[in-house]
Design a protein around this motif. Structure first.
Motif, short mmCIF file in Angstrom:
data_model
loop_
_atom_site.label_atom_id
_atom_site.label_comp_id
_atom_site.label_asym_id
_atom_site.label_seq_id
_atom_site.Cartn_x
_atom_site.Cartn_y
_atom_site.Cartn_z
N SER A 243 20.35 -11.60 62.24
CA SER A 243 20.84 -12.86 62.79
C SER A 243 19.88 -13.49 63.78
CB SER A 243 22.20 -12.63 63.48
OG SER A 243 22.06 -11.69 64.53
N SER B 91 18.19 -17.30 63.30
CA SER B 91 18.47 -18.42 64.19
C SER B 91 17.19 -19.14 64.61
CB SER B 91 19.21 -17.93 65.43
OG SER B 91 18.39 -17.04 66.15
N ARG C 282 29.05 -14.96 70.77
CA ARG C 282 29.43 -16.37 70.83
C ARG C 282 30.95 -16.42 70.92
NH1 ARG C 282 27.40 -19.35 65.70
NH2 ARG C 282 27.88 -21.23 66.92
N ARG D 244 26.38 -11.66 67.89
CA ARG D 244 25.17 -12.42 67.58
C ARG D 244 23.95 -11.72 68.18
NH1 ARG D 244 24.15 -17.86 66.32
NH2 ARG D 244 21.98 -18.00 65.67
#
Length: 441
Positions: free
Chosen positions: A432, A436, A81, A64
């Motif tokens: 990513s 987010s 994660r 991530r």
């Protein structure tokens, strides 16, 4: 050359991974007709974890990208994660602080993280009071609960600075069975084989396909030993390199054995005189053994020193992008297994260099040796035996040459794979993190 290459083989293929009972660790993932190793969706992971009977534990992880809030602005960093039992499954304990508690990866749990050792050193100055401090990633405040040990490596996530718990959301990718973004890590139960665990997971996958035909159509399961997954395409390259180094060593041994044979023939008259004066065959054989020991001891001493530098040179030839996925090479060096390998090769060389003239000695006739001149005899033996050794050496050299060409082609492909992997990693990281911030959809 052989010692240096074997050191790489030892580090990558022989030395066990630095985890608890690494032989029981598995890389667990889904599979489709087009993708042999497909990521797992979060709902599928929960069902696999609940229903499987062959694994002691089943955890997941994913790479991530994060936006780290610092005193001077936002910094783009790489993290991971993981489910709450990820480090317990590996058998890794934090250097400072604690591991994640059970249930700490659920939506209602507080946001916690564990720092990598490198991040602790780089961003926090290795301060002991780092546990409990807050840190902001993607506008979410996480609490640091631990620091990983310096020797912790996990090749698929080697560059991760921050290890956070999953905290799945009720919307977006986490909630959809059709969204696959997790990789599985399993530990076998005692007495259960990997094939039995695989059949169990395949049956679960078939049941899920019947329950959710739209999202799970043609989805299966696969497991491979974690060592095999981490080493990957490096294994055949290393074995080819070791084979090439072995052929090179064989050529050198043939050369030295040939010279030893010719040298013993030039001393034919001397040996015959010593036999006539009462020297036993064992005493003369012992002389050849000692001479072989001197040659091999000198060669081994030079080899142990030069192989150390050869390892450094070879490590320098590996691109940085590929090295990030090869943490097992950090312990490269003259380990006890490498020294044992050098000793075995040395014993073989001593035996070869000693036996070659000794076999000729057994056929030595005292009267014939006294009458013949050394030079003529040596020439005859070389014509009779040396020509066969030359044929063997040329054949070996041809095999080595072909192998070197194939190795160069394989290494070029490996570099391409490594470059593509790094490009995909950077793209994933760059996409990513902003996603987010603005929302998973």
């Amino acid at each position: 050359a052989s010692v240096a290459i074997f050191a790489f083989v030892d580090a990558a293929l022989i030395k066990p991974l630095p985890y608890k009972d690494p032989s029981r660790l598995l890389y667990v993932t889904e599979t489709t007709p087009d993708i042999p190793f497909a990521a797992i969706s979060y709902p599928d992971y929960l069902d696999w974890k609940k229903l499987n009977k062959g694994l002691d534990s089943l955890e997941v992880y994913s790479q991530r990208g994060f936006l780290l809030k610092t005193t001077i602005g936002m910094d783009q960093v790489l993290g991971a994660r993981v489910s709450d039992g990820f480090f317990r499954t590996l058998g890794v304990n934090p250097l400072i602080g604690r591991d994640f508690y059970a249930g700490e990866d659920l939506p209602a749990a507080p946001y916690t993280m564990i720092l990598s050792y490198a991040s602790w050193q780089k961003r926090f100055g290795a301060k002991q009071d780092v546990v409990g401090q807050p840190i902001t990633l993607n506008d979410i405040s996480y609490t640091i609960v631990g620091v990983l040990p310096q020797n912790f490596h996990f090749a698929p996530m080697e560059n991760a600075e921050f290890w956070v718990t999953l905290h799945p959301r009720d919307r977006g990718c986490d909630s959809r069975r059709s969204c696959h973004f997790l990789n599985g890590l399993g530990r076998l139960k005692d007495g259960v084989s990997s094939s039995a665990a695989l059949e169990d997971l395949k049956q679960i996958a078939r049941d899920l396909e019947q329950q959710y035909p739209d999202s799970n159509r043609a989805q299966g399961a696969t497991v491979v030993p974690l060592t095999q997954f981490i080493v990957g395409d490096v294994k055949p390259v290393l074995l080819v390199l070791l084979g090439g180094a072995g052929l090179l060593l064989l050529i050198a041994c043939i050369n030295v054995a040939s010279l030893s044979l010719v040298r013993s023939e030039t001393r034919r008259r001397e040996l015959a005189v010593r036999r006539a004066l009462g020297a036993t065959r064992w005493r003369l054989s012992r002389q050849f053994v000692i001479e072989g020991l001197v040659i091999v001891a000198a060669g081994t001493a030079v080899a142990m020193v030069s192989s150390h530098w050869a390892m450094k040179v070879l490590i320098g030839l590996i691109p940085t992008d590929l090295m990030a996925g090869m943490p097992y090479l950090d312990g490269l060096g003259l380990t006890y297994r490498v020294v044992l390998f050098a000793f075995i090769v040395s014993v073989f060389a001593v035996a070869l260099f000693s036996l070659t003239p000794t076999v000729r000695l057994s056929a030595l006739e005292v009267r014939e040796g006294m009458a013949e001149g050394g030079r003529g005899s040596a020439g005859k033996v070389w014509r009779r035996v040396g020509s066969k050794l030359v044929i063997l050496e040329l054949t070996t050299a041809m095999v080595l040459l072909v192998g070197a060409g194939l190795l160069g082609k394989s290494f070029y492909k490996l570099l391409q794979v490594g470059t593509n992997f790094e490009t995909q990693r950077l793209i994933t990281m760059s996409i990513s993190a902003p996603r987010s911030v603005y929302g998973d959809d």
